[in-house]
Design a protein around this motif. Structure first.
Motif, mmCIF file in Angstrom:
data_model
loop_
_atom_site.group_PDB
_atom_site.id
_atom_site.type_symbol
_atom_site.label_atom_id
_atom_site.label_comp_id
_atom_site.label_asym_id
_atom_site.label_seq_id
_atom_site.Cartn_x
_atom_site.Cartn_y
_atom_site.Cartn_z
ATOM 1 N N THR A 102 0.829 -1.216 0.000
ATOM 2 C CA THR A 102 0.000 0.000 0.000
ATOM 3 C C THR A 102 0.860 1.263 0.000
ATOM 4 O OG1 THR A 102 -0.175 -0.224 2.415
ATOM 5 C CG2 THR A 102 -1.989 -1.093 1.090
ATOM 6 N N LEU A 103 1.951 1.268 0.758
ATOM 7 C CA LEU A 103 2.815 2.452 0.774
ATOM 8 C C LEU A 103 3.489 2.631 -0.589
ATOM 9 C CD1 LEU A 103 4.004 4.784 2.389
ATOM 10 C CD2 LEU A 103 5.827 3.244 3.148
ATOM 11 N N GLY A 104 3.925 1.535 -1.201
ATOM 12 C CA GLY A 104 4.522 1.626 -2.527
ATOM 13 C C GLY A 104 3.557 2.150 -3.563
ATOM 14 N N VAL A 105 2.301 1.671 -3.506
ATOM 15 C CA VAL A 105 1.283 2.139 -4.453
ATOM 16 C C VAL A 105 1.000 3.629 -4.238
ATOM 17 C CG1 VAL A 105 -1.168 1.935 -5.065
ATOM 18 C CG2 VAL A 105 0.230 -0.118 -4.811
ATOM 19 N N ALA A 106 0.910 4.047 -2.974
ATOM 20 C CA ALA A 106 0.631 5.455 -2.682
ATOM 21 C C ALA A 106 1.732 6.366 -3.233
ATOM 22 C CB ALA A 106 0.473 5.660 -1.172
ATOM 23 N N LEU A 107 2.980 5.997 -3.019
ATOM 24 C CA LEU A 107 4.089 6.812 -3.524
ATOM 25 C C LEU A 107 4.152 6.780 -5.054
ATOM 26 C CD1 LEU A 107 6.841 5.791 -0.937
ATOM 27 C CD2 LEU A 107 5.723 8.016 -1.115
ATOM 28 N N PHE A 108 3.954 5.593 -5.637
ATOM 29 C CA PHE A 108 4.020 5.481 -7.096
ATOM 30 C C PHE A 108 2.953 6.336 -7.762
ATOM 31 C CE2 PHE A 108 2.327 3.485 -10.941
ATOM 32 C CZ PHE A 108 3.442 3.535 -11.756
ATOM 33 N N LEU A 109 1.736 6.324 -7.224
ATOM 34 C CA LEU A 109 0.645 7.061 -7.862
ATOM 35 C C LEU A 109 0.851 8.568 -7.762
ATOM 36 C CD1 LEU A 109 -2.400 4.860 -6.820
ATOM 37 C CD2 LEU A 109 -1.461 5.156 -9.117
ATOM 38 N N ILE A 110 1.439 9.041 -6.669
ATOM 39 C CA ILE A 110 1.747 10.472 -6.584
ATOM 40 C C ILE A 110 2.781 10.838 -7.654
ATOM 41 C CG2 ILE A 110 2.885 12.228 -5.170
ATOM 42 C CD1 ILE A 110 1.536 11.071 -2.752
ATOM 43 N N GLY A 111 3.828 10.016 -7.800
ATOM 44 C CA GLY A 111 4.826 10.284 -8.824
ATOM 45 C C GLY A 111 4.267 10.175 -10.230
ATOM 46 N N ALA A 112 3.464 9.125 -10.484
ATOM 47 C CA ALA A 112 2.890 8.938 -11.815
ATOM 48 C C ALA A 112 1.932 10.071 -12.163
ATOM 49 C CB ALA A 112 2.164 7.593 -11.884
ATOM 50 N N GLY A 113 1.153 10.517 -11.176
ATOM 51 C CA GLY A 113 0.247 11.630 -11.423
ATOM 52 C C GLY A 113 0.990 12.911 -11.742
ATOM 53 N N ALA A 114 2.078 13.168 -11.017
ATOM 54 C CA ALA A 114 2.866 14.380 -11.280
ATOM 55 C C ALA A 114 3.509 14.330 -12.672
ATOM 56 C CB ALA A 114 3.940 14.537 -10.190
ATOM 57 N N VAL A 115 4.012 13.152 -13.072
ATOM 58 C CA VAL A 115 4.627 13.015 -14.401
ATOM 59 C C VAL A 115 3.586 13.205 -15.502
ATOM 60 C CG1 VAL A 115 5.749 11.377 -15.956
ATOM 61 C CG2 VAL A 115 6.529 11.562 -13.591
ATOM 62 N N HIS A 116 2.430 12.594 -15.330
ATOM 63 C CA HIS A 116 1.384 12.722 -16.354
ATOM 64 C C HIS A 116 0.899 14.171 -16.446
ATOM 65 C CE1 HIS A 116 -1.555 11.168 -19.132
ATOM 66 N NE2 HIS A 116 -2.554 11.709 -18.437
ATOM 67 N N TRP A 117 0.815 14.833 -15.328
ATOM 68 C CA TRP A 117 0.422 16.246 -15.295
ATOM 69 C C TRP A 117 1.434 17.082 -16.083
ATOM 70 C CZ3 TRP A 117 0.209 19.324 -10.037
ATOM 71 C CH2 TRP A 117 -0.227 20.637 -10.292
ATOM 72 N N ALA A 118 2.724 16.853 -15.814
ATOM 73 C CA ALA A 118 3.754 17.633 -16.487
ATOM 74 C C ALA A 118 3.792 17.365 -17.992
ATOM 75 C CB ALA A 118 5.119 17.325 -15.862
ATOM 76 N N ARG A 119 3.581 16.122 -18.396
ATOM 77 C CA ARG A 119 3.715 15.761 -19.802
ATOM 78 C C ARG A 119 2.505 16.166 -20.649
ATOM 79 N NH1 ARG A 119 7.582 12.126 -21.373
ATOM 80 N NH2 ARG A 119 6.222 11.410 -23.053
ATOM 81 N N THR A 120 1.352 16.316 -20.014
ATOM 82 C CA THR A 120 0.149 16.565 -20.813
ATOM 83 C C THR A 120 -0.453 17.948 -20.612
ATOM 84 O OG1 THR A 120 -1.253 15.570 -19.084
ATOM 85 C CG2 THR A 120 -0.426 14.102 -20.830
ATOM 86 N N LEU A 121 -0.266 18.567 -19.443
ATOM 87 C CA LEU A 121 -0.972 19.817 -19.159
ATOM 88 C C LEU A 121 -0.050 21.011 -18.922
ATOM 89 C CD1 LEU A 121 -3.791 18.420 -16.838
ATOM 90 C CD2 LEU A 121 -3.995 19.117 -19.220
ATOM 91 N N MET A 122 1.138 20.765 -18.396
ATOM 92 C CA MET A 122 2.053 21.886 -18.210
ATOM 93 C C MET A 122 2.652 22.298 -19.556
ATOM 94 S SD MET A 122 4.078 20.999 -14.684
ATOM 95 C CE MET A 122 3.185 20.673 -13.163
ATOM 96 N N SER A 123 3.061 23.540 -19.661
ATOM 97 C CA SER A 123 3.609 24.046 -20.921
ATOM 98 C C SER A 123 4.882 23.295 -21.292
ATOM 99 C CB SER A 123 3.903 25.544 -20.790
ATOM 100 O OG SER A 123 4.551 26.022 -21.955
ATOM 101 N N ASP A 124 4.989 22.919 -22.583
ATOM 102 C CA ASP A 124 6.192 22.245 -23.056
ATOM 103 C C ASP A 124 6.915 23.064 -24.133
ATOM 104 O OD1 ASP A 124 4.358 21.936 -25.090
ATOM 105 O OD2 ASP A 124 5.052 19.913 -25.624
ATOM 106 N N VAL A 125 6.656 24.361 -24.152
ATOM 107 C CA VAL A 125 7.310 25.234 -25.120
ATOM 108 C C VAL A 125 8.770 25.417 -24.720
ATOM 109 C CG1 VAL A 125 7.324 27.522 -26.171
ATOM 110 C CG2 VAL A 125 5.152 26.418 -25.621
ATOM 111 N N GLU A 126 9.684 25.260 -25.702
ATOM 112 C CA GLU A 126 11.102 25.382 -25.429
ATOM 113 C C GLU A 126 11.486 26.863 -25.332
ATOM 114 O OE1 GLU A 126 9.855 23.890 -28.042
ATOM 115 O OE2 GLU A 126 10.234 21.739 -27.870
ATOM 116 N N HIS A 127 12.320 27.181 -24.349
ATOM 117 C CA HIS A 127 12.814 28.542 -24.166
ATOM 118 C C HIS A 127 14.330 28.515 -24.167
ATOM 119 C CE1 HIS A 127 8.876 30.266 -23.171
ATOM 120 N NE2 HIS A 127 8.655 29.136 -22.493
ATOM 121 N N ILE A 128 14.932 29.438 -24.885
ATOM 122 C CA ILE A 128 16.384 29.552 -24.937
ATOM 123 C C ILE A 128 16.834 30.603 -23.937
ATOM 124 C CG2 ILE A 128 18.365 30.142 -26.364
ATOM 125 C CD1 ILE A 128 16.805 29.185 -28.776
#
Length: 351
Positions: A102-128
């Motif tokens: 249960t602790l492993g699942v809880a930690l994994f889902l927080i990480g997976a949710g944060a990664v999915h959030w960053a990859r799909t909803l946060m801006s991915d425009v490249e800045h120099i």
């Protein structure tokens, strides 16, 4: 083509850096091609796809909260001594397995949710951002702060309230796992240290042959290892039980037994003592027939089996506990109860 054939304005600088915004020229391997065209994600152009991603992230955060609640419930509800069979591991502690899962699942889902959030909803425009000296001037620091605020705005934290609230919920519940784990440090062992698998009427079984022992099976000067009847090596808790119940039998001549209590608890000179050293719990297996001494191989604690198992040498703090035995009506050796004191190393409640 040599460097003399290339126009000077297209050559790299002396430091090896390409000119900013230089256009690739045939034969010039150092020209900066620039960034590729930005490709929009489906979430950037379709709000329905963005909503689906938002719900997916919130779903993972919600499942993390449920896993944390499951962790707490398992800690409170599952008995410490309960075991389950898990393929292909074998028998394991039900509580430890459930807490880890249960602790492993809880930690994994927080990480997976944060990664999915960053990859799909946060801006991915490249800045120099050009390199700058280590000591940042005030305008650079102001730019960093501005970039931070811009990143916070692009993360849609304020607009995606479902994600924000579910993430805060998952992060708020997760520390409770540690709080409940710390609660386990306050649990006293109770009377567990004072009880073993021995009990009244338990026959003594030879640990090597698994056969019940008779007095005639033990010769003067021999050392025999025994365990309680009913214990089997294939039992899931065998190692835990034998760690406290391991017994050694030695047959002495009755006139050589110095301690009266030891003589009363023996059968025809057969004495039964705990095999577990009272120093750090090592198994004792060295016997000296002439002196009736047994030696612990770990730190050389020595005990006199003719004098109540008392310590005659080494760091052990107290004598070996003796088991009172008798012969039953069928001629087998059996225990008349459990050890009257805890086996193994001393603890503060020993008296």
């Amino acid at each position: 083509m040599s460097s003399q054939d290339i126009p000077e304005e297209t050559l790299p600088s002396k430091q090896g850096e390409a000119h900013e915004g230089a256009v690739a020229v045939a034969g010039d391997p150092f020209a900066d091609p620039g960034l590729p065209p930005h490709e929009h994600r489906i979430q950037d152009i379709d709000e329905r796809a963005a909503k689906r991603s938002e719900r997916a992230v919130a779903f993972m955060f919600t499942l993390s909260m449920l896993a944390t609640i499951g962790f707490i419930a398992a800690y409170l509800a599952i008995p410490v001594d309960k075991n389950i069979y898990v393929f292909p591991i074998g028998h394991v502690s039900a509580m430890n397995f459930t807490l880890g899962l249960t602790l492993g699942v809880a930690l994994f889902l927080i990480g997976a949710g944060a990664v999915h959030w960053a990859r799909t909803l946060m801006s991915d425009v490249e800045h120099i951002d050009e390199r700058h000296p280590i000591e940042a001037p005030s305008e650079v620091r102001a730019k960093v702060i501005a970039d931070f605020h811009q990143g916070a705005a692009e993360s849609a934290m304020g607009r995606r309230k479902l994600i924000r609230n579910s993430m805060f919920g998952a992060l708020s519940l997760l520390p409770l796992s540690g709080v409940f784990l710390l609660g386990g440090l306050s649990k006293a062992p109770g009377t567990k240290l004072r009880h073993t698998a021995w009990g009244k009427g338990k026959r003594l079984v030879n640990q090597n042959t698994n056969q019940p022992l008779r007095p005639e099976d033990i010769q003067v000067g021999s050392l025999t290892f025994a365990m309680p009847e009913g214990m089997k090596e294939e039992d899931h808790d065998f190692q835990n039980q034998i760690a406290k119940a391991a017994l050694m039998l030695v047959r002495l001549r009755p006139e050589n037994i110095k301690d009266k209590k030891e003589l009363d608890w023996s059968v025809d000179g057969i004495v039964a003592f705990s095999k577990i050293c009272t120093h750090v719990g090592c198994p004792i297996n060295l016997y000296e027939q002439q002196t009736h001494h047994v030696l612990c191989p770990c730190h050389q604690s020595t005990f006199d089996l003719s004098d109540g198992g008392r310590v005659v040498f080494g760091p052990a703090g107290h004598a070996l506990p003796q088991l009172r035995i008798k012969v039953n009506d069928k001629g087998y050796l059996e225990a008349m109860g459990d050890f009257q004191e805890p086996v193994g190393p001393a603890f503060w409640e020993r008296g």
